[in-house]
Design a protein around this motif. Structure first.
Motif, PDB file in Angstrom:
ATOM      1  N   ASP A 286      -1.802 -52.997  -4.202  1.00  0.00           N
ATOM      2  CA  ASP A 286      -0.583 -52.277  -4.556  1.00  0.00           C
ATOM      3  C   ASP A 286      -0.854 -50.781  -4.588  1.00  0.00           C
ATOM      4  OD1 ASP A 286       2.105 -52.012  -5.366  1.00  0.00           O
ATOM      5  OD2 ASP A 286       1.497 -51.847  -7.466  1.00  0.00           O
ATOM      6  N   GLN A 287      -0.088 -50.050  -3.816  1.00  0.00           N
ATOM      7  CA  GLN A 287      -0.228 -48.602  -3.829  1.00  0.00           C
ATOM      8  C   GLN A 287       1.133 -47.985  -4.000  1.00  0.00           C
ATOM      9  OE1 GLN A 287      -2.491 -48.312  -0.146  1.00  0.00           O
ATOM     10  NE2 GLN A 287      -3.855 -46.866  -1.175  1.00  0.00           N
ATOM     11  N   ILE A 288       1.311 -47.332  -5.126  1.00  0.00           N
ATOM     12  CA  ILE A 288       2.563 -46.624  -5.288  1.00  0.00           C
ATOM     13  C   ILE A 288       2.231 -45.283  -5.886  1.00  0.00           C
ATOM     14  CG2 ILE A 288       2.971 -47.852  -7.474  1.00  0.00           C
ATOM     15  CD1 ILE A 288       5.972 -47.281  -7.018  1.00  0.00           C
ATOM     16  N   ASN A 289       2.757 -44.254  -5.256  1.00  0.00           N
ATOM     17  CA  ASN A 289       2.501 -42.905  -5.708  1.00  0.00           C
ATOM     18  C   ASN A 289       3.499 -42.569  -6.787  1.00  0.00           C
ATOM     19  OD1 ASN A 289       0.507 -41.126  -5.170  1.00  0.00           O
ATOM     20  ND2 ASN A 289       1.167 -40.753  -3.062  1.00  0.00           N
ATOM     21  N   SER A 290       3.092 -42.667  -8.045  1.00  0.00           N
ATOM     22  CA  SER A 290       4.064 -42.470  -9.102  1.00  0.00           C
ATOM     23  C   SER A 290       3.447 -41.760 -10.293  1.00  0.00           C
ATOM     24  CB  SER A 290       4.646 -43.804  -9.545  1.00  0.00           C
ATOM     25  OG  SER A 290       3.644 -44.583 -10.143  1.00  0.00           O
ATOM     26  N   VAL A 291       4.287 -41.114 -11.066  1.00  0.00           N
ATOM     27  CA  VAL A 291       3.807 -40.380 -12.223  1.00  0.00           C
ATOM     28  C   VAL A 291       4.875 -40.382 -13.317  1.00  0.00           C
ATOM     29  CG1 VAL A 291       4.621 -38.110 -11.437  1.00  0.00           C
ATOM     30  CG2 VAL A 291       2.630 -38.233 -12.927  1.00  0.00           C
ATOM     31  N   PHE A 292       4.436 -40.216 -14.531  1.00  0.00           N
ATOM     32  CA  PHE A 292       5.335 -40.153 -15.680  1.00  0.00           C
ATOM     33  C   PHE A 292       5.334 -38.723 -16.210  1.00  0.00           C
ATOM     34  CE2 PHE A 292       6.306 -40.509 -20.232  1.00  0.00           C
ATOM     35  CZ  PHE A 292       7.413 -41.359 -20.215  1.00  0.00           C
ATOM     36  N   ILE A 293       6.501 -38.234 -16.568  1.00  0.00           N
ATOM     37  CA  ILE A 293       6.559 -36.908 -17.192  1.00  0.00           C
ATOM     38  C   ILE A 293       7.008 -37.045 -18.652  1.00  0.00           C
ATOM     39  CG2 ILE A 293       7.514 -34.567 -17.100  1.00  0.00           C
ATOM     40  CD1 ILE A 293       7.875 -34.803 -14.167  1.00  0.00           C
ATOM     41  N   ALA A 294       6.108 -36.655 -19.542  1.00  0.00           N
ATOM     42  CA  ALA A 294       6.428 -36.613 -20.970  1.00  0.00           C
ATOM     43  C   ALA A 294       6.850 -35.186 -21.324  1.00  0.00           C
ATOM     44  CB  ALA A 294       5.202 -37.020 -21.781  1.00  0.00           C
ATOM     45  N   TRP A 295       7.742 -35.071 -22.268  1.00  0.00           N
ATOM     46  CA  TRP A 295       8.188 -33.717 -22.637  1.00  0.00           C
ATOM     47  C   TRP A 295       8.551 -33.642 -24.122  1.00  0.00           C
ATOM     48  CZ3 TRP A 295      13.245 -33.771 -24.462  1.00  0.00           C
ATOM     49  CH2 TRP A 295      14.024 -34.886 -24.078  1.00  0.00           C
ATOM     50  N   ILE A 296       8.415 -32.432 -24.652  1.00  0.00           N
ATOM     51  CA  ILE A 296       8.888 -32.160 -26.021  1.00  0.00           C
ATOM     52  C   ILE A 296       9.849 -30.985 -25.929  1.00  0.00           C
ATOM     53  CG2 ILE A 296       8.155 -31.833 -28.419  1.00  0.00           C
ATOM     54  CD1 ILE A 296       5.237 -32.105 -27.177  1.00  0.00           C
ATOM     55  N   ASP A 297      11.028 -31.173 -26.431  1.00  0.00           N
ATOM     56  CA  ASP A 297      12.075 -30.139 -26.458  1.00  0.00           C
ATOM     57  C   ASP A 297      12.607 -29.727 -25.079  1.00  0.00           C
ATOM     58  OD1 ASP A 297      11.835 -30.137 -29.194  1.00  0.00           O
ATOM     59  OD2 ASP A 297      10.349 -28.519 -29.194  1.00  0.00           O
ATOM     60  N   GLU A 298      11.721 -29.574 -24.099  1.00  0.00           N
ATOM     61  CA  GLU A 298      12.124 -28.954 -22.839  1.00  0.00           C
ATOM     62  C   GLU A 298      12.513 -29.978 -21.776  1.00  0.00           C
ATOM     63  OE1 GLU A 298      12.746 -25.937 -22.675  1.00  0.00           O
ATOM     64  OE2 GLU A 298      11.755 -25.179 -24.482  1.00  0.00           O
ATOM     65  N   PHE A 299      13.597 -30.720 -22.014  1.00  0.00           N
ATOM     66  CA  PHE A 299      14.028 -31.715 -21.028  1.00  0.00           C
ATOM     67  C   PHE A 299      14.337 -31.077 -19.668  1.00  0.00           C
ATOM     68  CE2 PHE A 299      17.547 -33.833 -18.786  1.00  0.00           C
ATOM     69  CZ  PHE A 299      16.904 -35.007 -18.436  1.00  0.00           C
ATOM     70  N   GLU A 300      15.057 -29.954 -19.698  1.00  0.00           N
ATOM     71  CA  GLU A 300      15.477 -29.359 -18.413  1.00  0.00           C
ATOM     72  C   GLU A 300      14.289 -28.953 -17.535  1.00  0.00           C
ATOM     73  OE1 GLU A 300      18.385 -27.869 -20.711  1.00  0.00           O
ATOM     74  OE2 GLU A 300      19.133 -29.820 -19.974  1.00  0.00           O
ATOM     75  N   TYR A 301      13.292 -28.385 -18.170  1.00  0.00           N
ATOM     76  CA  TYR A 301      12.087 -27.988 -17.417  1.00  0.00           C
ATOM     77  C   TYR A 301      11.412 -29.243 -16.824  1.00  0.00           C
ATOM     78  CZ  TYR A 301       7.529 -25.830 -16.444  1.00  0.00           C
ATOM     79  OH  TYR A 301       6.380 -25.384 -15.829  1.00  0.00           O
ATOM     80  N   ALA A 302      11.255 -30.255 -17.645  1.00  0.00           N
ATOM     81  CA  ALA A 302      10.650 -31.508 -17.185  1.00  0.00           C
ATOM     82  C   ALA A 302      11.467 -32.109 -16.031  1.00  0.00           C
ATOM     83  CB  ALA A 302      10.572 -32.513 -18.332  1.00  0.00           C
TER      84      ALA A 302
END
Lengths: 379, 379
Positions: A286-302
């Motif tokens: 299985d190969q999937i190019n994926s990532v998770f973005i965690a954020w505090i306060d700055e939803f728009e930037y994320a």
């Protein structure tokens, strides 16, 4: 989940899709045209073509039933489309249904991938679909073994038996691979059928075929795959060459087919591959190019980073829950190897934190660096 | 083909696949995980979640039934997989079944594409799935119009009605778009329900919502799409915001969804897009790079060219029938704009004839030229 079905989540689904895509690409590359039919067919149409055994396995509601293969829908479609020039080369990939007892380890829903040529009496069609089957298997990292026989030879061997005996003999011989020769002999004896028919089949080689059917002999010679005189397969509609496709070495059947006549379409040839069988046999990374973005306060930037990375072909999940950074990382570590973290400081600096969720290490890089060299950070 | 189903052959299938691939790519790019379930579900599970109307539409055999949506299978799956971290973001694309009268122009089998977030009470989930729906539609060349309402507002407006009246009122109001206000008033009056509830809904704007439900108001403000106080949708399981997705300008609904609670999973939000609806609405230009190879005597030469062109990404159908060149060209002209012809002379010269089947013109080029510049010859 009820018994006798399978479901596919996440990487299991990607494995399944990889198989389906591989098959479809090859089928289409030979100029076969896709046909997607309903799982529903007129019950009468299904009953007319199902043999005894299949008939009891049809899921029914009133006057419709669930398709038990792709062949009946194809021929029904061909009859409804007389305007299509022959031969019709078509492929169909999808679920078929058999009302069996799931306790017996049988599936009631499984996926088959078929190619057929409707309206062709040429040996080239047969050679082509066997070549395609071999190409599909080798593309999936499996080595195909194709065994062939011919209905005209089989019919000629048992010419002096009545229909009922013939049908019983064939059904029994067909199981020799699974239950062995002794079991077959017992069954045949109990039915009061002489042993000579089985003995002929067991002793036959290609030269023997010549004595029984010149056409079968010529066909088998041209096909040039491994002759198996005890191969019989779904006898109800086959009229000429028949084949069984197994994986070389491990003797597991993954499909089969043959030349057949059905309804008004007399000269057809096709094969069916069992996708669920292939699923259990292939190696898949299985190969999937994926990532998770965690954020505090700055939803728009994320969110803006997520959108940029998606444009570059990455699958990006962004945190959508109202939860602490600790909770976000806990979640991410269940699915991802690495994640991106942003907060007020990162927004001000136009940077991101990249965290290795396995090692617990992290470091900060500029947003520019991330967007330019993202593939360096996610393997 | 029976009534109430559709089938897709050749370019129709490619159009369908183009839509499915577009949707799947976008769903996956947001980190939603695919789930492929069986079309079969335990009948009790289906009955427990279907409202009155759905219940009669379930295809049944003994203790199993056909899924009527992707939501029930999802929640059943989530309950069976407590070990999966929440939220579960998943997508499902496939056929669902409703036992309706095909005479009423309803489909009994159709394709839905769903995304849902299981175990999320955050507004970000809602915003994300609405963004995804809009992106899917714009990628298909359609402009989405999303109308929203909120169950908490609706429930508060009708708080003093009993359950039966409430349910009747909602079901009736939900049809105002199709049958008009006068029809709705007649129905409500006949049922003996006061007109004031309808009048409130018809007069409501976002400020009115504030008086009835602060939570609904806050949610609708954050969502920021078009508020429609008479939007109701499948009332049985929705608990918060609900949405209807239409094509701007032509007022055709292509999907909808909302926040809901089902079985043990209490906070979920999702949308469902009607793929068969989208199929009828989008413009699609079928493009397939394919060619037919006709041959006389020299099958092997033709076959080697076919294999080389397939390696280069072309779909190549080679003649597999025993028929004259005239018959081969007749067949080819039904499906192809151009074809390649080879015979003894071409083999000797290592050349091919390229024939324009529309104009009837042809010329000879070297095999080398064909393999190097094949795309120049097939547009």
């Amino acid at each position: 989940m009820i018994g006798g079905v399978r479901e596919y989540f996440d990487k299991d689904y990607r494995k399944l899709k990889y198989i389906l895509d591989t098959i479809e690409k090859i089928y289409a590359s030979y100029g076969y045209r896709p046909l997607e039919t309903s799982v529903f067919e007129d019950l009468n149409v299904l009953l007319k073509k199902g043999g005894e055994e299949i008939r009891e396995q049809i899921f029914r509601f009133d006057r419709i039933g669930l398709r038990f293969d792709h062949t009946v829908p194809l021929i029904r479609f061909a009859e409804e489309h007389k305007e299509l020039p022959r031969p019709i080369k078509r492929y169909s990939i999808g679920k078929v249904y058999r009302n069996e007892d799931p306790q017996r380890m049988r599936y009631i829903e499984f996926i088959q991938a078929d190619i057929d040529v409707v309206g062709s009496s040429s040996i080239y069609s047969t050679l082509e679909i066997l070549e395609i089957a071999e190409l599909v298997l080798s593309s999936l990292g499996l080595s195909a073994q194709i065994e062939v026989n011919d209905r005209r030879f089989l019919d000629s061997v048992v010419a002096d038996l009545d229909d009922d005996q013939k049908s019983f003999l064939f059904r029994t011989v067909d199981k020799i691979g699974r239950f062995g020769e002794r079991w077959v002999r017992e069954q045949i004896e109990r039915k009061g059928i002489g042993m000579k028919y089985l003995d002929i089949l067991l002793r036959s080689d290609l030269e023997t075929v010549k004595d029984y059917s010149k056409e079968a002999y010529n066909t088998l010679i041209r096909i040039g795959r491994k002759f198996n005189p005890t191969l019989v397969r779904g006898l109800d509609y086959y009229t000429g060459e028949i084949f069984e496709i197994s994986i070389a070495g491990i003797n597991v059947s993954v499909g089969g087919g043959g030349r057949y006549s059905m309804f008004s379409e007399k000269h057809n040839v096709g094969i069916s591959l069992g996708v669920s069988r292939l699923y259990d046999l292939i190696d898949y990374k299985d190969q999937i190019n994926s990532v998770f973005i965690a954020w505090i306060d700055e939803f728009e930037y994320a969110d803006s980073i997520a959108k940029e990375l998606r444009k570059r072909g990455l699958a990006v999940e962004i945190n959508t829950e109202d939860r602490s950074l600790r909770k976000q990382l806990e979640y991410a570590s269940k699915y991802y190897g690495k994640c991106i973290i942003v907060g007020r400081k990162e927004k001000e600096e136009q940077s991101v934190v990249i965290r290795d969720l396995k090692k617990g290490e992290q470091n900060t890089i500029s947003l520019k660096e991330l967007l330019e060299n993202y593939s360096k950070y996610f393997d």
